[in-house]
Design a protein around this motif. Sequence first.
Motif, PDB file in Angstrom:
ATOM      1  N   LYS A   1     -44.312  51.210 -10.903  1.00 40.38           N
ATOM      2  CA  LYS A   1     -45.056  50.512 -11.949  1.00 40.38           C
ATOM      3  C   LYS A   1     -45.173  49.023 -11.621  1.00 40.38           C
ATOM      4  N   LYS A   2     -44.071  48.461 -11.118  1.00 43.61           N
ATOM      5  CA  LYS A   2     -44.076  47.036 -10.791  1.00 43.61           C
ATOM      6  C   LYS A   2     -45.067  46.753  -9.654  1.00 43.61           C
ATOM      7  N   GLN A   3     -44.977  47.596  -8.642  1.00 41.40           N
ATOM      8  CA  GLN A   3     -45.898  47.469  -7.518  1.00 41.40           C
ATOM      9  C   GLN A   3     -47.340  47.564  -8.022  1.00 41.40           C
ATOM     10  N   TRP A   4     -47.563  48.508  -8.915  1.00 40.53           N
ATOM     11  CA  TRP A   4     -48.898  48.759  -9.451  1.00 40.53           C
ATOM     12  C   TRP A   4     -49.412  47.543 -10.214  1.00 40.53           C
ATOM     13  N   ASP A   5     -48.537  46.978 -11.067  1.00 40.70           N
ATOM     14  CA  ASP A   5     -48.947  45.794 -11.833  1.00 40.70           C
ATOM     15  C   ASP A   5     -49.304  44.645 -10.908  1.00 40.70           C
ATOM     16  N   ARG A   6     -48.549  44.543  -9.840  1.00 43.85           N
ATOM     17  CA  ARG A   6     -48.697  43.406  -8.941  1.00 43.85           C
ATOM     18  C   ARG A   6     -49.900  43.590  -8.004  1.00 43.85           C
ATOM     19  N   ASN A   7     -50.153  44.807  -7.557  1.00 46.03           N
ATOM     20  CA  ASN A   7     -51.132  45.012  -6.485  1.00 46.03           C
ATOM     21  C   ASN A   7     -52.133  46.142  -6.727  1.00 46.03           C
ATOM     22  N   ALA A   8     -52.274  46.559  -7.973  1.00 45.28           N
ATOM     23  CA  ALA A   8     -53.159  47.686  -8.271  1.00 45.28           C
ATOM     24  C   ALA A   8     -54.539  47.483  -7.657  1.00 45.28           C
ATOM     25  N   ILE A   9     -55.039  46.286  -7.840  1.00 47.63           N
ATOM     26  CA  ILE A   9     -56.400  45.972  -7.427  1.00 47.63           C
ATOM     27  C   ILE A   9     -56.573  46.174  -5.918  1.00 47.63           C
ATOM     28  N   VAL A  10     -55.511  45.875  -5.166  1.00 44.02           N
ATOM     29  CA  VAL A  10     -55.585  46.046  -3.714  1.00 44.02           C
ATOM     30  C   VAL A  10     -55.751  47.515  -3.372  1.00 44.02           C
ATOM     31  N   TYR A  11     -54.925  48.361  -4.014  1.00 47.66           N
ATOM     32  CA  TYR A  11     -54.983  49.787  -3.681  1.00 47.66           C
ATOM     33  C   TYR A  11     -56.300  50.410  -4.115  1.00 47.66           C
ATOM     34  N   ILE A  12     -56.778  50.017  -5.296  1.00 48.80           N
ATOM     35  CA  ILE A  12     -58.000  50.654  -5.807  1.00 48.80           C
ATOM     36  C   ILE A  12     -59.215  50.280  -4.973  1.00 48.80           C
ATOM     37  N   PHE A  13     -59.310  49.012  -4.580  1.00 43.73           N
ATOM     38  CA  PHE A  13     -60.554  48.563  -3.961  1.00 43.73           C
ATOM     39  C   PHE A  13     -60.529  48.505  -2.446  1.00 43.73           C
ATOM     40  N   LEU A  14     -59.358  48.289  -1.867  1.00 45.40           N
ATOM     41  CA  LEU A  14     -59.363  48.103  -0.423  1.00 45.40           C
ATOM     42  C   LEU A  14     -59.616  49.399   0.335  1.00 45.40           C
ATOM     43  N   VAL A  15     -59.090  50.502  -0.190  1.00 45.88           N
ATOM     44  CA  VAL A  15     -59.241  51.764   0.528  1.00 45.88           C
ATOM     45  C   VAL A  15     -60.708  52.201   0.621  1.00 45.88           C
ATOM     46  N   PRO A  16     -61.440  52.248  -0.511  1.00 49.56           N
ATOM     47  CA  PRO A  16     -62.863  52.599  -0.390  1.00 49.56           C
ATOM     48  C   PRO A  16     -63.636  51.628   0.494  1.00 49.56           C
ATOM     49  N   THR A  17     -63.277  50.346   0.405  1.00 46.20           N
ATOM     50  CA  THR A  17     -63.972  49.359   1.223  1.00 46.20           C
ATOM     51  C   THR A  17     -63.771  49.638   2.704  1.00 46.20           C
ATOM     52  N   LEU A  18     -62.536  49.947   3.062  1.00 42.35           N
ATOM     53  CA  LEU A  18     -62.251  50.206   4.473  1.00 42.35           C
ATOM     54  C   LEU A  18     -62.977  51.449   4.962  1.00 42.35           C
ATOM     55  N   ILE A  19     -63.040  52.470   4.093  1.00 44.65           N
ATOM     56  CA  ILE A  19     -63.761  53.689   4.490  1.00 44.65           C
ATOM     57  C   ILE A  19     -65.241  53.377   4.692  1.00 44.65           C
ATOM     58  N   HIS A  20     -65.812  52.627   3.739  1.00 41.23           N
ATOM     59  CA  HIS A  20     -67.216  52.216   3.832  1.00 41.23           C
ATOM     60  C   HIS A  20     -67.461  51.425   5.113  1.00 41.23           C
ATOM     61  N   PHE A  21     -66.532  50.518   5.395  1.00 39.36           N
ATOM     62  CA  PHE A  21     -66.628  49.671   6.580  1.00 39.36           C
ATOM     63  C   PHE A  21     -66.592  50.509   7.859  1.00 39.36           C
TER      64      PHE A  21
END
Lengths: 340, 267
Positions: A50-70
């Motif tokens: 939960k702590k990790q999620w609060d701190r970095n949720a945005i990274v996990y949600i957006f970076l993975v699709p971006t990298l796949i798209h890239f």
Amino acid sequence: MITLNNVDKINEEMEYHYKKNLSLKDRLKRNKDSYSNFNKPKQPFKERVKKQWDRNAIVYIFLVPTLIHFLIFQVFPFAFSFVLTFMDWKVIGDPEFVGFKHWIAFINDKLAWRAIWNTILFSIYYIVPTMALGLILALIINSGVKAAGLFKGIFFLPVVTSFVIIAGIWGWLFRGTESGMVNYLLSFLGIDTQLFLADSGQALMVLAGLSIFKVAGSTMIYYFAGLQSVDRQLYEAARIDGATPLRIFWTITFPLLKPIHFYVAIITTIGSFQIFDSTFLLTGGGPNYSTTTIVFYLYQQGFAGLNLSYGAVLSYVLFFIILVISLIQRKYLGQETNYY
Amino acid sequence: MKKTITYTALFLLAFCFLLPFIIMALGSFKEMKYALLDPLFWIPEDPTFSNYIYLFNDGIFLRWIFNSLVITIIPVFSQMFFCAVLGYIFAKKKFLGREVIFWVFMGVIMIPQQLLIIPKYIMFADFGWINTYWALIVPELWGIMGVFLVRQFLQNIPNDLEEAARIDGANDITVFFKVILPLSIPVVATVGTFSFISNWNDLFQPLIYMTKEEMFPVTVGLASLLGKEGDFGIEMAGSTLSFVPTFIIFLFFQRYFTEGIQMSGLK
């Protein structure tokens, strides 16, 4: 908040210096110790997540699709294009490995070298005038004229206008008949009717003129930014010494703009090697292949002639040329002056 | 004396830069016979709306405009959003491989887009994307340059506001929408204006992915008009109409263009 921020910073810095002086083994040991030292009970898994999620949720949600798209739309095509140069890839049927066939064909292709030469010639017609016009526009705008913003907008207008629109007008202005506007104006100077786009000696110059008109506005912006950062005291000192405006320009302004000259030269060169639209719209590569540029030839071979593999070879040639230009930029400019 | 020279040069240059646009606007009210005979662009003797009427009655032109709007507006909003998020991630977040990923992104800018066009054409043919909007929308959903701009911008903004929100119990998503996004409106507008202009004006990609006339965006459509000899009035009317959206964007967002160009080295 400011204090909190400072504490963070100090901590970070201390940690950095601390870590630098410790070996990896020590650091691992210390990490282990610090857990036991503080006697901190290990947080339950759920809470840690939960702590990790609060701190970095945005990274996990957006970076993975971006990298796949890239990977799909940038990296894969780049690699695939290279593989393609060694294949015979018909649109229908299986691809076939042919080794260096297309590369050898390129080396022996007189028309490809003609296209490269045309592109270099285009750069010669285009780079210096674009830079000069951009600098002149910037100097005028920067000289304290009234409504500078409005004029800046007027000079910038072609930059945002599509090539299709400008080419449409340009084709009309440079019609190779007596009723063409430029020919009409030239007739007052006693110059005979010119063929312009139908003349293999002139067509490329007319296209360069179109590009100069289209791009000068963005060059102006770079020079304008550069001019504003020149120290005013230098001008005043020179004026007190009795220097003429022309002399001030050549001995102070022009040399001080050196990084900008270089930068603008590089991006204009790169731009000129990618020229396609005006050739496609106005001349179709003619007359007598005099306006066939690299990208236009790539288009012709790859799509009009459906020779996709050979098109890929040409696109890699273009890439290597641009890579060399970019490396020169990196060498002489360095990272930090790359962007303004 | 010096002032006179400056102003004369200024007005002459401004006239030269505006002339093509004046010719376009005036030409659009000319009938073909006048357009071809008259070497100058003076006000047409009997101005006519027939060119515009022709374009509006000819359904295909409106279709082109509609296509252009679709392939422009969706990427514009998507780019503004994704570039803002990604810019924030690369400016403020700490995670494994951040620098490496970012510099790989930046390295890819050096690859000319023309290199990718042939493999992308083969891919899209496989996907069944030729002659669909997907081919022009999906690859443009975010852009490296936009991410770079937002990152540059956010790096210059102190962390205090974000920290404050966190102490109040905000999580990542809240911080982004309540703190970061409102702060980065100017740079996000820059990303949007550039995206609009580059998508609206793009000729090369739609030329290759769109082969059916009813799927052309207005640039390719106009290019096909240009090929037909002698339709000068109609061509200029079409140019004028396709210029209007660009011009509106330009009037409202001129500041962002110039700032963006200085910041990024975009052309």
